[in-house]
Scaffold this active site. Structure first.
Site, PDB file in Angstrom:
ATOM      1  N   ALA A  71      27.359  30.693 -13.185  1.00 47.75           N
ATOM      2  CA  ALA A  71      28.768  31.060 -13.341  1.00 47.75           C
ATOM      3  C   ALA A  71      29.598  30.056 -12.563  1.00 47.75           C
ATOM      4  O   ALA A  71      29.105  29.395 -11.649  1.00 47.75           O
ATOM      5  CB  ALA A  71      28.988  32.463 -12.807  1.00 47.75           C
ATOM      6  N   GLU A  91      21.967  33.413  -6.789  1.00 47.06           N
ATOM      7  CA  GLU A  91      23.136  34.234  -6.429  1.00 47.06           C
ATOM      8  C   GLU A  91      23.037  34.803  -5.028  1.00 47.06           C
ATOM      9  O   GLU A  91      24.045  34.965  -4.331  1.00 47.06           O
ATOM     10  CB  GLU A  91      23.304  35.385  -7.444  1.00 47.06           C
ATOM     11  N   GLU A 112      20.362  32.889 -17.024  1.00 40.37           N
ATOM     12  CA  GLU A 112      20.617  34.104 -17.814  1.00 40.37           C
ATOM     13  C   GLU A 112      20.982  33.722 -19.256  1.00 40.37           C
ATOM     14  O   GLU A 112      20.549  34.364 -20.210  1.00 40.37           O
ATOM     15  CB  GLU A 112      21.727  34.933 -17.157  1.00 40.37           C
ATOM     16  N   GLY A 167      23.743  32.161 -13.833  1.00 44.37           N
ATOM     17  CA  GLY A 167      24.184  32.472 -15.198  1.00 44.37           C
ATOM     18  C   GLY A 167      23.607  31.493 -16.221  1.00 44.37           C
ATOM     19  O   GLY A 167      23.462  31.830 -17.399  1.00 44.37           O
TER      20      GLY A 167
HETATM   21  N1  CAA Z   1      30.329  26.597 -10.231  1.00 43.59           N
HETATM   22  C1  CAA Z   1      31.337  25.729 -10.051  1.00 43.59           C
HETATM   23  N2  CAA Z   1      31.149  24.435  -9.752  1.00 43.59           N
HETATM   24  C2  CAA Z   1      29.889  24.001  -9.612  1.00 43.59           C
HETATM   25  C3  CAA Z   1      28.779  24.859  -9.779  1.00 43.59           C
HETATM   26  C4  CAA Z   1      29.040  26.219 -10.103  1.00 43.59           C
HETATM   27  N3  CAA Z   1      28.062  27.106 -10.320  1.00 43.59           N
HETATM   28  N4  CAA Z   1      27.667  24.152  -9.566  1.00 43.59           N
HETATM   29  C5  CAA Z   1      28.037  22.909  -9.293  1.00 43.59           C
HETATM   30  N5  CAA Z   1      29.377  22.808  -9.317  1.00 43.59           N
HETATM   31  C6  CAA Z   1      30.211  21.639  -9.061  1.00 43.59           C
HETATM   32  C7  CAA Z   1      30.214  21.284  -7.587  1.00 43.59           C
HETATM   33  O1  CAA Z   1      31.181  22.054  -6.895  1.00 43.59           O
HETATM   34  C8  CAA Z   1      30.566  19.821  -7.660  1.00 43.59           C
HETATM   35  O2  CAA Z   1      31.940  19.688  -7.911  1.00 43.59           O
HETATM   36  P1  CAA Z   1      32.846  18.709  -6.970  1.00 43.59           P
HETATM   37  O3  CAA Z   1      32.266  17.344  -7.252  1.00 43.59           O
HETATM   38  O4  CAA Z   1      34.207  18.919  -7.511  1.00 43.59           O
HETATM   39  O5  CAA Z   1      32.610  19.146  -5.567  1.00 43.59           O
HETATM   40  C9  CAA Z   1      29.835  19.347  -8.906  1.00 43.59           C
HETATM   41  O6  CAA Z   1      29.613  20.511  -9.711  1.00 43.59           O
HETATM   42  C10 CAA Z   1      28.497  18.723  -8.609  1.00 43.59           C
HETATM   43  O7  CAA Z   1      27.754  19.624  -7.814  1.00 43.59           O
HETATM   44  P2  CAA Z   1      26.962  19.203  -6.477  1.00 43.59           P
HETATM   45  O8  CAA Z   1      27.685  18.117  -5.763  1.00 43.59           O
HETATM   46  O9  CAA Z   1      26.671  20.442  -5.688  1.00 43.59           O
HETATM   47  O10 CAA Z   1      25.630  18.594  -7.131  1.00 43.59           O
HETATM   48  P3  CAA Z   1      24.182  18.473  -6.507  1.00 43.59           P
HETATM   49  O11 CAA Z   1      23.411  17.656  -7.483  1.00 43.59           O
HETATM   50  O12 CAA Z   1      24.226  18.074  -5.078  1.00 43.59           O
HETATM   51  O13 CAA Z   1      23.577  19.999  -6.524  1.00 43.59           O
HETATM   52  C11 CAA Z   1      23.138  22.148  -7.539  1.00 43.59           C
HETATM   53  C12 CAA Z   1      23.298  20.639  -7.737  1.00 43.59           C
HETATM   54  C13 CAA Z   1      21.865  22.458  -6.721  1.00 43.59           C
HETATM   55  C14 CAA Z   1      23.015  22.760  -8.919  1.00 43.59           C
HETATM   56  C15 CAA Z   1      24.357  22.708  -6.774  1.00 43.59           C
HETATM   57  O14 CAA Z   1      25.523  22.260  -7.422  1.00 43.59           O
HETATM   58  C16 CAA Z   1      24.411  24.210  -6.698  1.00 43.59           C
HETATM   59  O15 CAA Z   1      23.716  24.800  -5.882  1.00 43.59           O
HETATM   60  N6  CAA Z   1      25.263  24.837  -7.552  1.00 43.59           N
HETATM   61  C17 CAA Z   1      25.467  26.261  -7.524  1.00 43.59           C
HETATM   62  C18 CAA Z   1      24.313  27.022  -8.115  1.00 43.59           C
HETATM   63  C19 CAA Z   1      24.557  28.508  -8.017  1.00 43.59           C
HETATM   64  O16 CAA Z   1      24.681  29.071  -6.943  1.00 43.59           O
HETATM   65  N7  CAA Z   1      24.577  29.188  -9.182  1.00 43.59           N
HETATM   66  C20 CAA Z   1      24.813  30.613  -9.259  1.00 43.59           C
HETATM   67  C21 CAA Z   1      26.265  30.867  -9.558  1.00 43.59           C
HETATM   68  S1  CAA Z   1      26.673  32.578  -9.500  1.00 43.59           S
HETATM   69  C22 CAA Z   1      26.199  33.186 -10.988  1.00 43.59           C
HETATM   70  O17 CAA Z   1      25.678  32.500 -11.846  1.00 43.59           O
HETATM   71  C23 CAA Z   1      26.494  34.673 -11.200  1.00 43.59           C
HETATM   72  C24 CAA Z   1      25.939  35.244 -12.462  1.00 43.59           C
HETATM   73  O18 CAA Z   1      24.789  35.625 -12.546  1.00 43.59           O
HETATM   74  C25 CAA Z   1      26.781  35.450 -13.654  1.00 43.59           C
END
Ligand code: CAA
Length: 260
Positions: free
Chosen positions: A68, A134, A114, A111
């Protein structure tokens, strides 16, 4: 073809329509607008009879989807989340009646996982990383992860992933039954396309009923599931495609299914 912002919808080829998640700036984070576009594209694909028989869903070479959109989510309080249209979009995605294949490279998280689990099968590149992180945000999966992951990989691994936020790779996902096949990363889309084209050659009615029956197995006791299968099997006896399939076999030629 409709113009979309967060997804790219290719014209169908050989009965297969490719939909790509297309938010490279946010690792394909699934903001509500993206899910809405996906729901709309799938609704359109569901109604086009001949041209689209199977849909293939992919991300980029580096990431399927990182979950998400955390930035969007941060701006929503409980009432905002409650009013959000995401559940309707997920419902539309879940209701897509034709085969839906996910081709996954790179991160497939939260997500994103999912969404991949909404597909009927997942083809993964060796570089794919699956997880439900999450818990690191102080939340839990919100689009079916606690239910679908257990059904896909069993309790112990689902608990490990959801309670720790750790990721697993494609090989482990294959061994656990989360994905159907693992390929070299550069071949994921090619292999998924070939599989989709194989499905697209089959009878659309049989495909649809087979999908319906398999999905029903998650919701019904065995006796009811068997009954549903029996009725679907009998229903197919009325189809021209069944006649064609059997005749083609007996005449030693490839069948040509029309969806009649
Ligand atoms: N939402 C919004 N923006 C996101 C994102 C997310 N889930 N994942 C990555 N991005 C953005 C980052 O903020 C970053 O943007 P900026 O350059 O503007 O800062 C860009 O994408 C690149 O991300 P990273 O610099 O973090 O890239 P990385 O290669 O170092 O790491 C990653 C990759 C491990 C996937 C890391 O981005 C990460 O941990 N992302 C979040 C993953 C997460 O927690 N997902 C669960 C979300 S909650 C959910 O999904 C609820 C549900 O069940 C419905």
């Amino acid at each position: 073809m409709m113009a979309y912002r967060d997804i790219q919808v290719d014209p169908p080829r050989n009965g297969v329509q490719l939909i790509r998640l297309n938010r490279p700036e946010a690792h394909n984070a699934l903001r509500t607008a993206l899910l809405g576009e996906l729901a709309e594209a799938l609704a359109a694909a569901a109604t086009v009879d001949e041209q689209v028989r199977v849909v293939l869903l992919s991300g980029s070479e580096k990431v399927f989807a990182a979950g998400a959109d955390i930035k969007e989510m941060a701006a929503l309080d409980a009432v905002g989340l409650w009013k959000d249209r995401r559940p309707q979009h997920w419902k539309a995605i879940r209701g897509f009646p034709k085969p839906l294949i996910a081709a996954v490279n790179g991160y497939c998280l939260g997500g994103g996982l999912e969404l991949a689990m909404h597909a009927d099968c997942i083809i993964a590149g060796e570089d794919a990383r699956f997880g439900q992180p999450e818990i690191n945000l102080g939340i839990i999966p919100g689009a079916g992860g606690t239910q679908r992951l257990v059904r896909a990989v069993g309790k112990s691994l689902a608990m490990k992933l959801i309670l720790s936020g750790e990721f697993i790779g494609a090989r482990e996902a294959l061994a656990a039954g989360l994905v159907a096949e693992v390929t070299q990363p550069e071949l994921t889309l090619k292999r998924a396309t070939a599989l989709a084209e194989t499905m697209a050659e089959k009878s659309p009615i049989a495909l649809r009923l087979a999908k319906e029956a398999i999905l029903a197995s998650f919701e019904t006791p065995l006796s009811q599931g068997l009954e549903l299968e029996r009725k679907a099997f009998l229903f197919l006896a009325a189809s021209a495609d069944r006649r064609e399939g059997i005749e083609a076999f007996l005449e030693k030629r490839p069948p040509k299914f029309t969806g009649q």
